[in-house]
Each structure stands twice: as structure tokens, then as C-alpha cells.
Write an enzyme that holds these catalytic residues in place. Sequence first.
Site, PDB file in Angstrom:
ATOM      1  N   ASP A 304       0.871  -1.164   0.000  1.00 57.63           N
ATOM      2  CA  ASP A 304       0.000   0.000   0.000  1.00 57.63           C
ATOM      3  C   ASP A 304       0.913   1.220   0.000  1.00 57.63           C
ATOM      4  O   ASP A 304       2.136   1.115   0.177  1.00 57.63           O
ATOM      5  CB  ASP A 304      -0.911  -0.014   1.231  1.00 57.63           C
ATOM      6  CG  ASP A 304      -2.208   0.750   1.012  1.00 57.63           C
ATOM      7  OD1 ASP A 304      -2.284   1.549   0.047  1.00 57.63           O
ATOM      8  OD2 ASP A 304      -3.146   0.575   1.811  1.00 57.63           O
ATOM      9  N   ALA A 305       0.361   2.394  -0.221  1.00 57.11           N
ATOM     10  CA  ALA A 305       1.180   3.599  -0.381  1.00 57.11           C
ATOM     11  C   ALA A 305       2.082   3.815   0.829  1.00 57.11           C
ATOM     12  O   ALA A 305       1.610   3.893   1.970  1.00 57.11           O
ATOM     13  CB  ALA A 305       0.277   4.806  -0.588  1.00 57.11           C
TER      14      ALA A 305
END
Length: 600
Positions: A304-305
Site C-alpha cells: 500500500d502507499a
Amino acid sequence: MAAFTGLSGCVSTDEQPYLIPVAQKIMLDVRYFCPEGIAEGEKCTQPVTDLPLPLAQLIRDTGIGGVILFAENLQSTEQIVRLNDQLQQQAKVAGHGPLFIAIDQEGGRVMRLPAGVGTAFAGNMALGASESTHGNALAKASANVIGEELRALGFNVNFAPTLDVNVNPDNPVINVRSYGEDPKLVARLGLAQSQGFEQAGVLSALKHFPGHGDTSVDSHIGLPRVEHDRQRIENIDLLPFRYAIEQGNPAMIMTAHIQYPALEPRTFVNKDGISTELPATLSRAILTDLLRDEMGFKGLIVTDALDMAGISQFFSPVEATIQTFAAGADIALMPYTIRTPQDIRDFKQFLQAVADAYTDKRLSADELTASLARISTAKSALRFNANPIDAQVANANQILNRQQSRLLEQNIADAAITMNLNKGVLPLSPALKSLDLLMPDQQKCEAMQAAMARTRPGLEVRCASIANKEKQPTPPAAFADALIVADVFPAQTLAELGGMDDLENWRQRASKADQWQSIQQWMQRAKTAGKPVVLINLRTPYQTERFNGLVDAVLTSYDYRIRDPHIPEANPSYLALAKVLFGEIQAHGTSPVSWQRTQE
């Protein structure tokens, strides 16, 4: 390793063999860029809708593996096609192979394409509500449409579907993005959507491993923790991912910035000197030992980011990237923020620092080779589009404006509407002459009014909004023939808005406590006046019990997305609600999450 001669900056040579391989494992966001730089203390907010030369050169120089685009990058069909083509052309001329060009287009509340571009389906919990009558047919069909539309626009990766099992009613970041609380339901629909995306030629990324469904913290702004024991993790959180791996061989799985002590007890010392468990994104026990070795996943692991606070508040970009690669991730998503030419220069130093970790054997060269092989395998199905840009635009316009896609969109919205409670007031009486609406904001007022005007012409509909946190509306002195109140719970999160760059606007919203106080006041006054009260849950039904004794009927739509508030057909869930309210259709949805039924 063969040398790469870029225009300037990063160059892989026999002496520095890891630069371009590391860059292939990086996926950047290009949401904003200010070519002239910014003054100290200022923030770059200039959207990238046409590829600027410095970013074009960055792609050529470094050989980064991919980019992710956000709503700010996307304006119209033609503009999106041209931007994606520009991005791919830079990789092509430098001989790097196709870029991964990704987007978060889940359906429902996480949709990056602008209004009027593509089909805006109601989303996962709506599909969960319709599963009892339609099986996985609607899930697969909607994913296939989304995939075909994304591919026509030039995207080749969709960060969807969400396989989180929403067992926590207070979950701020998943909730309606989940198919429901039953792991087997989530598994069936998640696999169907993954297959639908990939059959359309777009790689899917199942998220958020090992599960974000039982959290009460948004990982954009904190580090969630799941206290499940191993058996519960197996039976709930892991079951959909394991099912998808065994049945469907998905292209990608996205990690979660979540602590799972039962899976990863190791700790780290954060920037504040406090010892805490490693989040899944940085855990080798979770990404390699569990996901790769035990569960047998062969595809790409993407984080994820990494600019989310669940990681960035504890680690520098270099440290986070090295740690996630050591854990077993193939692709680091958004590990470094680039907004100015100076950021590009600094990013090349970041790449060098990560490459040095392979040179000095903090990271395994053998694992790098295996990771690059997986990336190469995934990209082998991707092709540079050789068609002229005008032909690409024409093709996209044709695919994105199909009537059958709009019909499917309305069918899903209709099928999802769930009647949670009815004390005999629905459908509303044809004798009603007027209605009062209390809505979360003015745009939703207009969308609901337009849908009602289409379904019951001539009905007087007054609407008040509770969006203004400075001044909540007071109940009317004389109520109309009935009161309809709509609520959104939980409130919108950063994931739905787009990410960390939206933090300031997110903080300006009215609190749910203030909104609920207004809602209860309106309901009580209407009940005292003897008027029927209908509650519409535009998101989840979890809060229904809060209004126990004040409502005569409850409907849930699981969706409040609006494309154009003045065109009923542009807002299928509002039109579906109006049709149920006035008896044009029946509510056949079944709630995919538990709620405490109001006692009649």
C-alpha cells in the site's frame, strides 16, 4: 548487467548494476508537479494532466516500473488516453518495457475516474447485498466493464478488489468497500471480480493483506492493530486471500500497514523511541513466510502507499523501502514524493541508497532476481499501444459510452436496496403531497430531489443539508407529510478522497456527533407531529439502532456516489431509492453485515 545510457542522472553500469532493477520495483504517484519549484513552506498543487518534461525525463532516466494516477490527473476521456500514452512513450523510447499504469477504481466510494468518464458502479457492499439473488454474476460483470474501460483508457493495473472482511462496524477505511462480514461471501465475490478485471486485460491487486476488516484506525493517519488469534485470522482475514490464490492465481496482492501480533511479534523502535510491532508491509514473516511460502502466492506483492502515516511517521523513505523489499515485497508503491525538480534530484539519491543495500548485501541479490522475474512475467502480457492517438481516443469513447454498461449500473443499484425495517409506511402513500428531506450535504439534496421528481412528478420536496458544521439546520415549524433522513456512516475517509494530499479538507468536515444530534432532533419533532419518518443509510446500516424508536422504516443503499445531481440516470442509487420509496420496484437486497434490528 548491460549498461543503460540515460539523458542524465541514474545509469546502471557494471559498477552500479542495481539502479535500474531497483527502479523497476518502484511505482510513483505523479498527482502534482511544479516545474518551476515552490517557495519554502508552500505546497505544490498543480495537477499533472499533461506530462511535463522533467517527469518524462525521469521515466527515461531511471526506468521506474510504474506510476499510479489519481483523480487530479484525470479530466476527460481524451486527456486520460493522451496522458497514459505519453507515459508509456517515455518508457518505450528508453527501451525499458511497458510501465505499470495503475489506478484505484474499485467501484463505489473509491473511484478515481471523473464524473461522466466510465461507469460508476455502486461498489462492493452493494454487490454483497445482491448476492443472495444474483450470485456472483453482477460482481463479475461489473468488474469486466471496469476492466474494459480502464484498458481502453490506457491503464493496465487496478488496485482492486478489496478482500477485507468488514467485521468491525466502526471501521473508518473499509466498511462499504468490503463485500460484507462473511469471509466466504467475500471470497466468492472477490475472486469473481479479480477474474472479471483480468479477463478484460487489466491486472488486479487483491487488498489489503492480511486483512483490514477489523480495524478502527485509518492507516492513512495512523497504524491500525488487529488482535485476532491465529485461528480467527485463518477463519476470517486470510480465508478470502487463500481462496483467491487457490482458485484464481491473481496477478497482485497489496499489503496492509497493519500490526498483526499473532503473525508478526517482532518489534521496531519508531522515531519517537517507542518499541512497537512491525506492520505487515514490513514483515517477512507475513509477506514471505506466510503469503509466499505457506499460502503459495506466485504473483506480485505490492505495498500500500508508503507515504501513508502508518509507515511514514515511523520510517524514512529509504528505510521503509529497504525494509519492505527485505520482507518480500516486489513493488514499493509511492515510497517517495516528487513534486518539484529538486525532488527528482533527491529521488535519484533515494534510488542509489536502496541500490546500495543490494551492493552491501543488506538485501539479497538472488531475491532481487526472482522479484524482477515476477515483474517481467506480469509485464509480458502488456503491450505498447501502436495505434495512433486519435484511434485510441475513438476506441475509448466507444467503450466508455455503452448503453449496456449504464443498464448494468442501474440494475446493480436496484438489486442492492435493502429494507431493514418497515412498519407499514413503505411504499409511501400516493396521497402524500409533500416531503421533507434531511441530507448529508446540498449535492445529495439535489440528487435525491431529482430522483424523486422523476419517480413521483408533482411531489413537493423540501431539503435541508447538515454539511455546515458552523450552523446545523433547525426543524421546520410545520413538517411536510413525511420526513426522510439520509445518513452516511462511517464518514468519508482519505482513501475515498484520494490520499494524504486531501488531509486538510478532510479535517474541515462536520463531526458525526453534530450531524446525529441534528438528525435526532428532526426525527423527534417529526414523530411528535405525527409524521412518518424514514431513515436511508447511504452507506452501512450499522448506525440504525441509534435511531431506535424514532423511525418507521429503514432502507440501505450502500452507495452515495453522484455524477450529476440534476440528472437522475447519472445517480443510479438515488434513483433506485426513489423507486423503492414510491413502490415502483421492491427492495430485494439482503444485508451482508449484521445490525441490531429496531424492535417494532
